[in-house]
Design a protein around this motif. Structure first.
Motif, PDB file in Angstrom:
ATOM      1  N   ALA B  15       0.834  -1.210   0.000  1.00 48.08           N
ATOM      2  CA  ALA B  15       0.000   0.000   0.000  1.00 48.08           C
ATOM      3  C   ALA B  15       0.865   1.254   0.000  1.00 48.08           C
ATOM      4  CB  ALA B  15      -0.920  -0.009   1.224  1.00 48.08           C
ATOM      5  N   ALA B  16       1.974   1.219   0.760  1.00 51.44           N
ATOM      6  CA  ALA B  16       2.827   2.413   0.876  1.00 51.44           C
ATOM      7  C   ALA B  16       3.509   2.737  -0.449  1.00 51.44           C
ATOM      8  CB  ALA B  16       3.866   2.199   1.984  1.00 51.44           C
ATOM      9  N   VAL B  17       4.075   1.726  -1.121  1.00 49.22           N
ATOM     10  CA  VAL B  17       4.766   2.012  -2.392  1.00 49.22           C
ATOM     11  C   VAL B  17       3.750   2.312  -3.504  1.00 49.22           C
ATOM     12  CG1 VAL B  17       6.858   0.730  -1.833  1.00 49.22           C
ATOM     13  CG2 VAL B  17       5.029  -0.432  -3.043  1.00 49.22           C
ATOM     14  N   ALA B  31      13.513   4.191   0.590  1.00 52.29           N
ATOM     15  CA  ALA B  31      13.278   4.265   2.041  1.00 52.29           C
ATOM     16  C   ALA B  31      12.189   3.283   2.460  1.00 52.29           C
ATOM     17  CB  ALA B  31      12.888   5.687   2.424  1.00 52.29           C
ATOM     18  N   SER B  32      11.099   3.232   1.697  1.00 53.80           N
ATOM     19  CA  SER B  32      10.002   2.321   2.053  1.00 53.80           C
ATOM     20  C   SER B  32      10.463   0.868   2.027  1.00 53.80           C
ATOM     21  CB  SER B  32       8.835   2.494   1.070  1.00 53.80           C
ATOM     22  OG  SER B  32       8.363   3.807   1.097  1.00 53.80           O
ATOM     23  N   LEU B  33      11.257   0.508   1.012  1.00 49.60           N
ATOM     24  CA  LEU B  33      11.737  -0.877   0.907  1.00 49.60           C
ATOM     25  C   LEU B  33      12.705  -1.219   2.038  1.00 49.60           C
ATOM     26  CD1 LEU B  33      12.221  -1.053  -2.957  1.00 49.60           C
ATOM     27  CD2 LEU B  33      10.597  -2.394  -1.613  1.00 49.60           C
ATOM     28  N   LEU B  34      13.575  -0.255   2.422  1.00 49.03           N
ATOM     29  CA  LEU B  34      14.515  -0.532   3.513  1.00 49.03           C
ATOM     30  C   LEU B  34      13.786  -0.662   4.852  1.00 49.03           C
ATOM     31  CD1 LEU B  34      17.581   1.710   2.588  1.00 49.03           C
ATOM     32  CD2 LEU B  34      17.389  -0.774   2.438  1.00 49.03           C
ATOM     33  N   ILE B  35      12.784   0.196   5.070  1.00 52.42           N
ATOM     34  CA  ILE B  35      11.985   0.073   6.308  1.00 52.42           C
ATOM     35  C   ILE B  35      11.287  -1.286   6.328  1.00 52.42           C
ATOM     36  CG2 ILE B  35      10.015   1.002   7.586  1.00 52.42           C
ATOM     37  CD1 ILE B  35      10.771   3.769   6.451  1.00 52.42           C
TER      38      ILE B  35
END
Lengths: 50, 256
Positions: B15-17, B31-35
């Motif tokens: 949902a975030a990406v 950043a989203s993938l690393l989190i």
């Protein structure tokens, strides 16, 4: 490599690929989708076994 | 519990990406993938060292994204990023001290084990007084990460300032790490510490702060994003209430 290791390292590999110039949106969506399928599959298998 | 949280992480990541629409989107996706990777690593490993290390991996992009790409003017978002970094950095240090004390007290001889499964077999050999202070240290460490009162003031401005995808992942996934740590590490390894009266009283005082103080702060907000950010802090009080109840049902950890 176990499925759980793939789940952990796939987002890191995708982030690295984007940093190296891969198209951001398709790469991250694909990585997130593959992870969801793997985790969903593991959950389904465990629920079926229980 | 690990699998449920991993499933939640993958859903929130998708949902975030999906909702990232920024013109220069690469930093937001990275950043989203690393989190996501950090959260998945923390939830799926059974080694205390890697649980801690993966959580730290997830925190670093959060700080950077708030400072570099957050909402609001640059001075404000840098101030919020620093506040978040200091709070979560100190919380992580307290957590590290608690985990180190845990491993040292549970180890027999020169060989130290970080494996959760083998540590669980040594629970009964640790004295009650030791369990109490290690549990309290872990409660403060994990509690700061979950915005337990009075270590909560970083959370609302961080969520209101962070880019949407980062706020989604931090509030929706990463914040659950503190609760996961308490239920997966502190409660089963330190049962006598969790049942100590002074620890229970301290936890009750703190969670009442979350429920009552943050409840009134939430009611006072006039902006929807501030109201949502403060209410997410308030909700943690109810989750801690379940932990403080100490019943089998409240602290039950599903085997998955």
């Amino acid at each position: 490599m176990s499925p759980l290791e793939i789940v952990i390292f796939l987002p890191i590999a995708a982030a690295l690929a984007i940093w190296l110039g891969a198209p951001a949106r398709p790469t991250s969506l694909l990585a997130a989708l593959i992870n969801l399928v793997i985790i969903g599959g593991i959950a389904f298998v465990l629920m079926a076994a229980a | 519990m690990s699998l449920i949280l991993a499933l939640l992480t993958t859903l929130v990541t998708l949902a975030a990406v999906w909702q990232i629409v920024a013109e220069k989107a690469a930093p937001f996706h990275i950043a989203s993938l690393l989190i996501s990777a950090g959260a998945l690593g923390a939830f799926l490993t059974t080694d205390l060292f890697f649980i801690y290390a993966f959580h730290e991996l997830a925190l670093i992009p959060t700080f950077l994204m708030i400072a570099l790409h957050g909402h609001g003017d640059p001075a404000n978002r840098r101030a919020v990023a620093w506040k978040t970094t200091i709070y979560l950095g100190v919380g992580s240090l307290v957590l590290l001290a608690g985990l180190a004390a845990l491993v040292l007290n549970f180890s027999e001889g020169p060989v130290m084990s970080f494996d959760l499964t083998s540590l669980l077999q040594k629970t009964s050999s640790v004295p009650a007084a030791t369990q109490e202070w290690i549990y309290f240290t872990l409660l403060i460490g994990f509690g700061t990460l979950v915005s337990l009162f009075p270590f909560h003031s970083w959370a609302a401005p961080a969520y209101a300032t962070a880019p949407t995808s980062v706020a989604m992942l931090h509030a929706g996934v990463l914040k659950k790490f503190g609760l996961y740590g308490l239920l997966r590490i502190a409660q089963p390894l330190l049962p006598l510490g969790a049942q100590a009266e002074w620890v229970q009283n301290a936890l009750l005082l703190m969670l009442l702060g979350n429920i009552l103080v943050m409840g009134f702060v939430t009611l006072h907000q006039s902006r929807l994003d501030d109201m949502l950010a403060n209410s997410s802090v308030m909700h943690m009080g109810y989750v801690f209430l379940g932990i403080a109840a100490g019943t089998e049902l409240a602290s039950r950890v599903p085997s998955c």
